[in-house]
Design a protein around this motif. Structure first.
Motif, PDB file in Angstrom:
ATOM      1  N   GLN A 173     -13.063 -16.755   4.777  1.00 53.59           N
ATOM      2  CA  GLN A 173     -11.968 -15.778   4.649  1.00 53.59           C
ATOM      3  C   GLN A 173     -10.632 -16.485   4.450  1.00 53.59           C
ATOM      4  O   GLN A 173      -9.993 -16.949   5.400  1.00 53.59           O
ATOM      5  CB  GLN A 173     -11.903 -14.834   5.872  1.00 53.59           C
ATOM      6  N   ILE A 211      -7.534 -15.603   3.759  1.00 52.96           N
ATOM      7  CA  ILE A 211      -6.294 -15.179   4.430  1.00 52.96           C
ATOM      8  C   ILE A 211      -6.292 -15.630   5.890  1.00 52.96           C
ATOM      9  O   ILE A 211      -5.304 -16.173   6.391  1.00 52.96           O
ATOM     10  CB  ILE A 211      -6.106 -13.651   4.335  1.00 52.96           C
ATOM     11  N   ALA A 212      -7.419 -15.412   6.573  1.00 51.63           N
ATOM     12  CA  ALA A 212      -7.532 -15.834   7.975  1.00 51.63           C
ATOM     13  C   ALA A 212      -7.284 -17.343   8.079  1.00 51.63           C
ATOM     14  O   ALA A 212      -6.580 -17.812   8.985  1.00 51.63           O
ATOM     15  CB  ALA A 212      -8.906 -15.464   8.530  1.00 51.63           C
ATOM     16  N   ASP A 256       2.625 -10.297   8.066  1.00 53.10           N
ATOM     17  CA  ASP A 256       1.329  -9.619   7.927  1.00 53.10           C
ATOM     18  C   ASP A 256       1.430  -8.334   7.106  1.00 53.10           C
ATOM     19  O   ASP A 256       0.492  -7.984   6.392  1.00 53.10           O
ATOM     20  CB  ASP A 256       0.730  -9.319   9.311  1.00 53.10           C
ATOM     21  N   ILE A 257       2.556  -7.637   7.199  1.00 55.61           N
ATOM     22  CA  ILE A 257       2.750  -6.439   6.369  1.00 55.61           C
ATOM     23  C   ILE A 257       2.740  -6.824   4.893  1.00 55.61           C
ATOM     24  O   ILE A 257       2.089  -6.184   4.069  1.00 55.61           O
ATOM     25  CB  ILE A 257       4.055  -5.698   6.757  1.00 55.61           C
ATOM     26  N   GLU A 300      -0.906  -7.752   3.870  1.00 58.12           N
ATOM     27  CA  GLU A 300      -1.789  -6.584   3.719  1.00 58.12           C
ATOM     28  C   GLU A 300      -1.467  -5.811   2.442  1.00 58.12           C
ATOM     29  O   GLU A 300      -2.359  -5.278   1.788  1.00 58.12           O
ATOM     30  CB  GLU A 300      -1.675  -5.662   4.934  1.00 58.12           C
ATOM     31  N   SER A 301      -0.181  -5.735   2.090  1.00 57.43           N
ATOM     32  CA  SER A 301       0.188  -5.042   0.851  1.00 57.43           C
ATOM     33  C   SER A 301      -0.339  -5.811  -0.359  1.00 57.43           C
ATOM     34  O   SER A 301      -0.847  -5.229  -1.310  1.00 57.43           O
ATOM     35  CB  SER A 301       1.708  -4.901   0.749  1.00 57.43           C
ATOM     36  N   ASP A 340      -3.911  -5.109  -0.673  1.00 57.76           N
ATOM     37  CA  ASP A 340      -4.176  -3.794  -1.272  1.00 57.76           C
ATOM     38  C   ASP A 340      -4.193  -3.887  -2.796  1.00 57.76           C
ATOM     39  O   ASP A 340      -5.118  -3.406  -3.445  1.00 57.76           O
ATOM     40  CB  ASP A 340      -3.096  -2.779  -0.843  1.00 57.76           C
ATOM     41  N   ALA A 395      -7.153  -6.008  -4.015  1.00 53.75           N
ATOM     42  CA  ALA A 395      -8.442  -5.294  -3.984  1.00 53.75           C
ATOM     43  C   ALA A 395      -8.570  -4.377  -5.195  1.00 53.75           C
ATOM     44  O   ALA A 395      -9.631  -4.281  -5.811  1.00 53.75           O
ATOM     45  CB  ALA A 395      -8.577  -4.503  -2.686  1.00 53.75           C
ATOM     46  N   THR A 452     -11.399  -5.082  -8.095  1.00 50.81           N
ATOM     47  CA  THR A 452     -12.419  -4.064  -8.375  1.00 50.81           C
ATOM     48  C   THR A 452     -12.393  -3.703  -9.858  1.00 50.81           C
ATOM     49  O   THR A 452     -13.427  -3.528 -10.484  1.00 50.81           O
ATOM     50  CB  THR A 452     -12.148  -2.804  -7.529  1.00 50.81           C
ATOM     51  N   MET A 498       4.226  -1.366  -9.659  1.00 51.43           N
ATOM     52  CA  MET A 498       4.861  -0.883  -8.434  1.00 51.43           C
ATOM     53  C   MET A 498       4.884  -1.994  -7.383  1.00 51.43           C
ATOM     54  O   MET A 498       5.921  -2.281  -6.785  1.00 51.43           O
ATOM     55  CB  MET A 498       4.131   0.342  -7.881  1.00 51.43           C
ATOM     56  N   TYR A 499       3.728  -2.621  -7.175  1.00 46.28           N
ATOM     57  CA  TYR A 499       3.667  -3.670  -6.154  1.00 46.28           C
ATOM     58  C   TYR A 499       4.522  -4.876  -6.536  1.00 46.28           C
ATOM     59  O   TYR A 499       5.345  -5.335  -5.746  1.00 46.28           O
ATOM     60  CB  TYR A 499       2.216  -4.107  -5.921  1.00 46.28           C
ATOM     61  N   LYS A 546       8.273  -4.432  -6.360  1.00 44.89           N
ATOM     62  CA  LYS A 546       8.767  -4.433  -4.974  1.00 44.89           C
ATOM     63  C   LYS A 546       8.732  -5.841  -4.368  1.00 44.89           C
ATOM     64  O   LYS A 546       9.648  -6.224  -3.642  1.00 44.89           O
ATOM     65  CB  LYS A 546       7.948  -3.472  -4.107  1.00 44.89           C
ATOM     66  N   PHE A 547       7.687  -6.585  -4.674  1.00 46.73           N
ATOM     67  CA  PHE A 547       7.643  -7.975  -4.190  1.00 46.73           C
ATOM     68  C   PHE A 547       8.843  -8.745  -4.767  1.00 46.73           C
ATOM     69  O   PHE A 547       9.495  -9.518  -4.077  1.00 46.73           O
ATOM     70  CB  PHE A 547       6.341  -8.670  -4.614  1.00 46.73           C
ATOM     71  N   PHE A 592       5.298   1.689  -0.623  1.00 46.15           N
ATOM     72  CA  PHE A 592       4.181   1.641  -1.573  1.00 46.15           C
ATOM     73  C   PHE A 592       3.435   2.976  -1.655  1.00 46.15           C
ATOM     74  O   PHE A 592       2.246   3.022  -1.958  1.00 46.15           O
ATOM     75  CB  PHE A 592       3.203   0.505  -1.246  1.00 46.15           C
ATOM     76  N   LYS A 648       2.379   4.913   0.655  1.00 51.31           N
ATOM     77  CA  LYS A 648       1.223   5.023   1.550  1.00 51.31           C
ATOM     78  C   LYS A 648       1.575   5.365   2.985  1.00 51.31           C
ATOM     79  O   LYS A 648       2.670   5.082   3.457  1.00 51.31           O
ATOM     80  CB  LYS A 648       0.444   3.705   1.535  1.00 51.31           C
ATOM     81  N   PHE A 704       4.623  -0.354   8.432  1.00 52.47           N
ATOM     82  CA  PHE A 704       3.388   0.174   7.865  1.00 52.47           C
ATOM     83  C   PHE A 704       2.329  -0.927   7.874  1.00 52.47           C
ATOM     84  O   PHE A 704       2.549  -1.993   8.398  1.00 52.47           O
ATOM     85  CB  PHE A 704       3.628   0.759   6.469  1.00 52.47           C
ATOM     86  N   GLN A 705       1.175  -0.605   7.329  1.00 51.49           N
ATOM     87  CA  GLN A 705      -0.015  -1.464   7.274  1.00 51.49           C
ATOM     88  C   GLN A 705      -0.702  -1.505   8.639  1.00 51.49           C
ATOM     89  O   GLN A 705      -0.315  -2.236   9.546  1.00 51.49           O
ATOM     90  CB  GLN A 705       0.329  -2.893   6.801  1.00 51.49           C
ATOM     91  N   ALA A 758      -1.871  -4.985  10.210  1.00 50.23           N
ATOM     92  CA  ALA A 758      -0.726  -5.770  10.683  1.00 50.23           C
ATOM     93  C   ALA A 758      -0.187  -5.176  11.988  1.00 50.23           C
ATOM     94  O   ALA A 758       0.139  -5.910  12.933  1.00 50.23           O
ATOM     95  CB  ALA A 758       0.368  -5.803   9.610  1.00 50.23           C
ATOM     96  N   LEU A 804      -8.258 -17.150  14.810  1.00 48.98           N
ATOM     97  CA  LEU A 804      -8.977 -17.326  13.540  1.00 48.98           C
ATOM     98  C   LEU A 804     -10.277 -16.517  13.551  1.00 48.98           C
ATOM     99  O   LEU A 804     -10.591 -15.820  12.583  1.00 48.98           O
ATOM    100  CB  LEU A 804      -9.265 -18.818  13.306  1.00 48.98           C
ATOM    101  N   ASP A 819      -9.496 -12.921  13.092  1.00 54.33           N
ATOM    102  CA  ASP A 819      -9.034 -12.628  11.729  1.00 54.33           C
ATOM    103  C   ASP A 819     -10.167 -12.715  10.709  1.00 54.33           C
ATOM    104  O   ASP A 819     -10.176 -11.964   9.729  1.00 54.33           O
ATOM    105  CB  ASP A 819      -7.883 -13.569  11.344  1.00 54.33           C
ATOM    106  N   GLU A 821     -10.990  -9.630   8.264  1.00 61.29           N
ATOM    107  CA  GLU A 821     -11.003  -9.755   6.799  1.00 61.29           C
ATOM    108  C   GLU A 821     -12.363  -9.342   6.225  1.00 61.29           C
ATOM    109  O   GLU A 821     -12.418  -8.742   5.151  1.00 61.29           O
ATOM    110  CB  GLU A 821     -10.669 -11.190   6.369  1.00 61.29           C
TER     111      GLU A 821
END
Lengths: 193, 193
Positions: free
Chosen positions: A54, A56-57, A80-81, A84-85, A88, A91, A95, A119-120, A123-124, B39, B41, B53-54, B57, B77, B80, B84
């Motif tokens: 994993q 990210i971990a 972490d927010i 996670e965004s 999202d 993912a 997919t 959109m993402y 904002k980043f 976002f 959500k 949010f999230q 997190a 770890l 996490d 994940e």
């Protein structure tokens, strides 16, 4: 590069030596390695006798060791927010990219490419413009994680993200100029994703 | 319940008072709230003037406040890595469930329902059998997060996970018997997901 790259970036930042084992083809992975991997997936990081997975971990774990975590729980939350965004949108793109139903893929493409991804990333880009970094107005493992997967992202959406978003490009250039990472980027195997 | 439920579980575990604001319909959400949300959500947690949010997190943040994090980086770890992996299978199931292309949905269903979901949940079940918990042989915020979304998961895969996996059921029962959570589960609004 794939999802192994964030771990290679973190280890390079920390100037730790590591062995970079790659598998040449999907067939080789599927027949020889997949059955032995946790949940059938890579990357895996071996430290001594222990095997972790994993990405990210692992980046959070290495990042905290490298003092690139938040200074308190509130700063960790902001990191972490962001992560996670990013997961999202990742993912969603993953997919889409690995969708083998070409008809369905064509159908969902406009929404993903013209709405979700911009959109993402816009904002980043704004966050980096305002804070200098993806979180907390200072360098964290989240910046390194983000920059390390830009190449893979760009490969999947067939667009150079840094051409469109100047603040993301600026962050990438700053992260790529950190000595350990600079050396890694200059000497890493050249691959398209 | 949805992705707000993990946050409600954490706050209930901590025996903190909170206001549970729900939106009645997707139309109301889409027209009135979505444009104002980060976002687009939900869930969002408001603490004083701040809005976060999230859900993962936030559960990590609340969990660490509640001393339900790891005792060191190595334990974090392990937590996490579990989270994940759960996110991986969650993303797969989410994408399937919210897929509006019925033909494509029918095509991908067997692999998701007969391969991916059982692979993940049987491994989670084994881990709980061996360790008593999802990580580190002791209760962590990851156990609470996991148990809190079982209902939503079951709703999406149209199967009661706890009927099939006895160790997951046992963990759910143990988490549901923690005083703050017990009270929440008994008094929460009854909804199907």
């Amino acid at each position: 590069m794939g999802l192994g790259e964030p771990i290679r970036f973190m280890l390079s930042y920390m100037e730790k030596e590591f062995e970079d084992l790659r598998i040449d083809s999907y067939m080789e992975f599927a027949t020889k390695y997949k059955p032995k991997m946790p949940f059938g997936k890579m990357p895996v990081l071996e430290i001594g006798e222990d095997r972790f997975f994993q990405s990210i971990a692992l980046c959070r774990y290495l990042g905290k060791q490298a003092k690139l975590g938040g200074e308190n729980l509130r700063e960790d939350l902001e990191i972490d927010i962001f992560i996670e965004s990013l997961s999202d949108v990742r993912a969603t793109v993953w997919t889409y990219f690995y969708n083998r139903d070409e008809e369905n893929k064509a159908k969902i493409k406009p929404k993903i490419m013209n709405e979700i991804v911009p959109m993402y990333f816009s904002k980043f880009d704004e966050t980096i413009r305002d804070k200098g970094f993806v979180a907390n107005e200072k360098l964290s493992w989240a910046d390194i994680y983000f920059v390390s997967i830009l190449g893979y992202f760009g490969y999947m959406i067939k667009e150079d993200i840094c051409k469109k978003y100047e603040n993301i490009k600026d962050l990438r250039d700053r992260v790529h100029s950190i000595p350990g990472i600079k050396q890694w980027v200059e000497t890493r195997p050249k691959t398209s994703w």
